[in-house]
Design an enzyme around this catalytic site. Structure first.
Site, mmCIF file in Angstrom:
data_model
loop_
_atom_site.group_PDB
_atom_site.id
_atom_site.type_symbol
_atom_site.label_atom_id
_atom_site.label_comp_id
_atom_site.label_asym_id
_atom_site.label_seq_id
_atom_site.Cartn_x
_atom_site.Cartn_y
_atom_site.Cartn_z
ATOM 1 N N GLY A 187 -13.494 6.476 12.252
ATOM 2 C CA GLY A 187 -13.811 5.582 11.136
ATOM 3 C C GLY A 187 -15.088 4.793 11.372
ATOM 4 O O GLY A 187 -15.887 4.586 10.453
ATOM 5 N N THR A 188 -15.290 4.366 12.603
ATOM 6 C CA THR A 188 -16.481 3.577 12.915
ATOM 7 C C THR A 188 -17.754 4.370 12.642
ATOM 8 O O THR A 188 -18.699 3.863 12.020
ATOM 9 C CB THR A 188 -16.432 3.123 14.395
ATOM 10 O OG1 THR A 188 -15.252 2.337 14.574
ATOM 11 C CG2 THR A 188 -17.656 2.326 14.774
ATOM 12 N N GLN A 239 -7.619 2.165 5.555
ATOM 13 C CA GLN A 239 -6.227 1.703 5.457
ATOM 14 C C GLN A 239 -5.508 2.265 4.234
ATOM 15 O O GLN A 239 -4.298 2.057 4.090
ATOM 16 C CB GLN A 239 -6.171 0.169 5.437
ATOM 17 C CG GLN A 239 -6.555 -0.482 6.762
ATOM 18 C CD GLN A 239 -5.552 -0.231 7.871
ATOM 19 O OE1 GLN A 239 -4.376 0.027 7.640
ATOM 20 N NE2 GLN A 239 -6.025 -0.291 9.114
ATOM 21 N N SER A 277 -10.292 7.616 8.593
ATOM 22 C CA SER A 277 -10.020 7.761 10.023
ATOM 23 C C SER A 277 -8.654 8.411 10.212
ATOM 24 O O SER A 277 -7.660 7.947 9.659
ATOM 25 C CB SER A 277 -10.056 6.398 10.710
ATOM 26 O OG SER A 277 -9.692 6.543 12.063
ATOM 27 N N ALA A 278 -8.600 9.490 11.008
ATOM 28 C CA ALA A 278 -7.364 10.270 11.133
ATOM 29 C C ALA A 278 -6.217 9.487 11.764
ATOM 30 O O ALA A 278 -5.074 9.631 11.364
ATOM 31 C CB ALA A 278 -7.633 11.536 11.949
ATOM 32 N N HIS A 279 -6.528 8.640 12.759
ATOM 33 C CA HIS A 279 -5.420 8.023 13.512
ATOM 34 C C HIS A 279 -4.709 6.917 12.735
ATOM 35 O O HIS A 279 -3.723 6.362 13.202
ATOM 36 C CB HIS A 279 -5.870 7.545 14.897
ATOM 37 C CG HIS A 279 -6.695 6.298 14.941
ATOM 38 N ND1 HIS A 279 -6.176 5.082 15.309
ATOM 39 C CD2 HIS A 279 -8.003 6.072 14.673
ATOM 40 C CE1 HIS A 279 -7.142 4.168 15.287
ATOM 41 N NE2 HIS A 279 -8.250 4.739 14.905
ATOM 42 N N THR A 310 -21.085 20.036 18.448
ATOM 43 C CA THR A 310 -19.997 21.004 18.283
ATOM 44 C C THR A 310 -18.764 20.276 17.754
ATOM 45 O O THR A 310 -18.400 19.220 18.268
ATOM 46 C CB THR A 310 -19.702 21.690 19.626
ATOM 47 O OG1 THR A 310 -20.897 22.342 20.053
ATOM 48 C CG2 THR A 310 -18.576 22.706 19.498
ATOM 49 N N CYS A 328 -8.849 -5.901 17.131
ATOM 50 C CA CYS A 328 -10.199 -6.011 17.666
ATOM 51 C C CYS A 328 -10.528 -7.440 18.064
ATOM 52 O O CYS A 328 -11.298 -7.668 18.962
ATOM 53 C CB CYS A 328 -11.227 -5.536 16.648
ATOM 54 S SG CYS A 328 -10.696 -4.115 15.736
HETATM 55 C C1 PLP Z 1 -9.312 1.330 12.273
HETATM 56 C C2 PLP Z 1 -10.325 0.928 11.274
HETATM 57 C C3 PLP Z 1 -11.683 1.255 11.451
HETATM 58 C C4 PLP Z 1 -12.191 1.964 12.685
HETATM 59 O O1 PLP Z 1 -11.791 3.302 12.717
HETATM 60 P P1 PLP Z 1 -11.842 4.113 14.121
HETATM 61 O O2 PLP Z 1 -11.432 5.492 13.768
HETATM 62 O O3 PLP Z 1 -10.862 3.429 15.031
HETATM 63 O O4 PLP Z 1 -13.246 4.017 14.603
HETATM 64 C C5 PLP Z 1 -12.566 0.859 10.467
HETATM 65 N N1 PLP Z 1 -12.160 0.219 9.352
HETATM 66 C C6 PLP Z 1 -10.873 -0.104 9.151
HETATM 67 C C7 PLP Z 1 -10.473 -0.798 7.904
HETATM 68 C C8 PLP Z 1 -9.921 0.234 10.105
HETATM 69 O O5 PLP Z 1 -8.644 -0.113 9.904
#
Ligand code: PLP
Length: 386
Positions: free
Chosen positions: A71-72, A179, A199-201, A237, A325
Site C-alpha cells: 500500500g505504501t 481499508q 494493499s493485500a494484507h 521481477t 504506526c
Molecule cells: C496499511 C495501510 C497502508 C500501508 O499499506 P502497506 O501495504 O502496509 O504498505 C496505507 N494506508 C492505509 C489506510 C493503511 O491502512
C-alpha cells in the site's frame, strides 16, 4: 489462554485458500513471467489471472492495475507519479489531514521539492467537506488525495461528491482505499477515483504486495526504473506468489463481503453500545454511521491507551492504541488531533477492528474484561475523579 485478535486494520491473517493457491508458485511453478519458455509463460498467465480478479473486485479494466510492493508504494506512486508527470499543468496538491503517513509524508517530501500542498481539515466526525475541497482547488491543482475510509477512526468519505468538485476543475482524484477494498462493495467509476491504492494484507492476502489502480489514459512517471514489467510502469521481477495471493484474496472477499458485512455490523454496534453504556467517561471517535463495518474507536478518559493495550494483551486480546504506526511514541495520533480531540483524550483511545475470525463470544469476553481494566487503571490515575 484463548487469544482474540481485534486488530484487522493493522493486518489480517492470510485466508487458507489464498495460502493454498500461492504455494506452488514458490516451488514447481517458479518461472519468471518475463521468460519465453513454458515456466515463464505459466507464471505470466497466473499473474494476468490475478490482475483480472483484482480488476473485477473494483470494477476496473485489468490493464488499469499496476502491482506494487504494498500500500505504501501504491500511495507514493500515485502522488509522485502524478506530481512529476503533470508539472507542466500545475504544482498544487491537496490532501486531507487524516491521510495515512504513506500519503502525508510523501506530500511533505513533494513540498520540500517545490510543490504546493494544501492540507484539508476534517470535521469532528472525520468527514472531509466537499465544500472545503471546492474552496481550496485551483487551476494549478493536479491531484487531490482523500482516503476512502480512515484506518484509525473508520470514517467513510463522500468520495463521489468530492470527485464531482475535482472533475469540475479538470484535476485528478487519488484515494487510499486500503481499508475499504474487500470490505465495502464499490466500483471505481461510481467513486469517481482516477487512482486507487490497494494493499493485500488488509484483505486476507499476503504482506508485501499491493496495487495501484490507474485510470486509462492517466499520465504518470515511474518510481522504479529498469525492466519493462507491469507494461513498463513498474520495473522489477514480479513477486509472483504474492500477486497470485492478492488475486485469490480479491476473489474470496468478493464472494464473502456482503455476508461478512452483515455479520460484523451488529457485532461492531454491540461493542460500541455496551462500552459506552457500561463504562463512564467514554466517547466514540469517528462517524457513527458512515463508518467501516469492522471499526470501533473509543476514548477512555483518564487512562493511557498504551496501558489499556498491554492489559488487554495480558487477557489474550489484541487491540491497538492510536494507530500501529504511531504507537510507541507518546504523541497523540494526527488523526485524533485532526478531529479535535484534546491530547489527553486522544491518548486514552483504543481501536478494536473486527474480521473473519471474530465471533460474538469474543466480543462478549472483551465486554467482560474491559470495564475491570478501565476501573483498575483509573484507580491508579491521578487525573481520574475518585
Ligand atoms: C496499511 C495501510 C497502508 C500501508 O499499506 P502497506 O501495504 O502496509 O504498505 C496505507 N494506508 C492505509 C489506510 C493503511 O491502512
Amino acid at each position: 489462554m484463548k487469544r482474540i485478535y481485534l486488530d484487522y486494520a493493522a493486518t489480517t491473517p492470510v485466508h487458507p485458500r489464498v495460502l493454498q493457491e500461492m504455494q506452488p508458485f514458490f516451488s514447481e511453478r517458479f518461472g519468471n513471467p518475463s521468460s519465453l519458455h513454458l515456466f515463464g509463460q505459466e507464471a505470466k498467465m497466473a499473474v494476468e489471472t490475478a490482475r483480472g480478479r483484482l480488476a473485477r473486485l473494483i470494477g476496473a479494466w485489468p490493464e488499469e492495475i499496476v502491482f506494487t510492493s504494498g500500500g505504501t508504494e501504491a500511495d507514493n506512486f500515485a502522488l509522485e507519479g502524478i506530481a512529476y508527470a503533470q508539472e507542466d499543468k500545475g504544482n498544487h496538491i491537496i490532501i486531507s489531514a487524516i491521510e495515512h503517513h504513506a500519503v502525508i509524508k510523501c506530500a511533505n517530501f513533494l513540498q520540500s521539492r517545490g510543490f504546493q500542498v494544501t492540507i484539508l481539515p476534517v470535521g469532528g466526525d472525520g468527514l472531509v467537506d466537499p465544500g472545503e475541497v471546492k474552496k481550496s482547488i485551483t487551476d494549478k491543482t493536479i491531484l487531490v488525495s482523500v482516503m476512502h475510509a480512515n484506518n484509525e477512526i473508520g470514517t467513510i468519505q463522500p468520495l463521489p461528491e468530492i470527485s464531482k468538485v475535482v472533475k469540475e476543475k479538470g484535476s485528478l482524484l487519488h484515494s487510499d482505499a486500503i481499508q475499504t477494498v474487500g470490505h465495502l462493495p464499490f466500483n471505481v467509476d461510481a467513486l469517481g477515483a482516477d487512482l486507487l491504492s490497494i494493499s493485500a494484507h488488509k484483505l486476507y492476502g499476503p504482506k508485501g504486495v499491493g496495487a495501484l489502480y490507474v485510470r486509462k489514459g492517466t499520465k504518470m512517471v515511474n518510481l522504479l526504473h529498469g525492466g519493462s514489467q507491469e507494461s513498463g510502469h513498474r520495473a522489477s521481477t514480479e513477486n509472483v506468489p504474492a500477486i497470485i495471493g492478492l488475486g485469490v484474496a480479491a476473489e474470496v472477499v468478493l464472494e464473502e463481503m456482503l455476508e461478512e458485512r452483515t455479520r460484523l455490523i451488529p457485532l461492531r454496534d454491540k461493542l460500541i453500545k455496551c462500552i459506552l453504556d457500561k463504562i463512564p467517561d467514554t466517547q466514540l471517535n469517528g462517524h457513527p454511521t458512515l463508518r467501516l463495518p469492522n471499526n470501533v474507536n473509543i476514548s477512555f478518559k483518564y487512562v493511557e491507551g498504551e496501558a489499556m493495550i498491554l492489559n488487554l494483551d495480558l487477557q489474550g486480546i489484541a487491540a491497538s492504541s492510536g494507530s500501529a504506526c504511531s504507537s510507541g511514541s507518546t504523541e497523540p495520533s494526527h488523526v485524533l488531533s485532526a478531529i479535535g480531540l484534546a491530547p489527553e483524550v486522544a491518548r486514552g483511545s483504543v481501536r478494536f477492528t473486527l474480521g473473519r475470525l471474530v465471533k460474538e463470544e469474543d466480543i462478549n469476553f472483551v465486554l467482560e474484561v474491559l470495564p475491570k481494566i478501565v476501573e483498575k487503571l483509573r484507580a491508579m490515575s491521578p487525573l481520574a475523579k475518585k
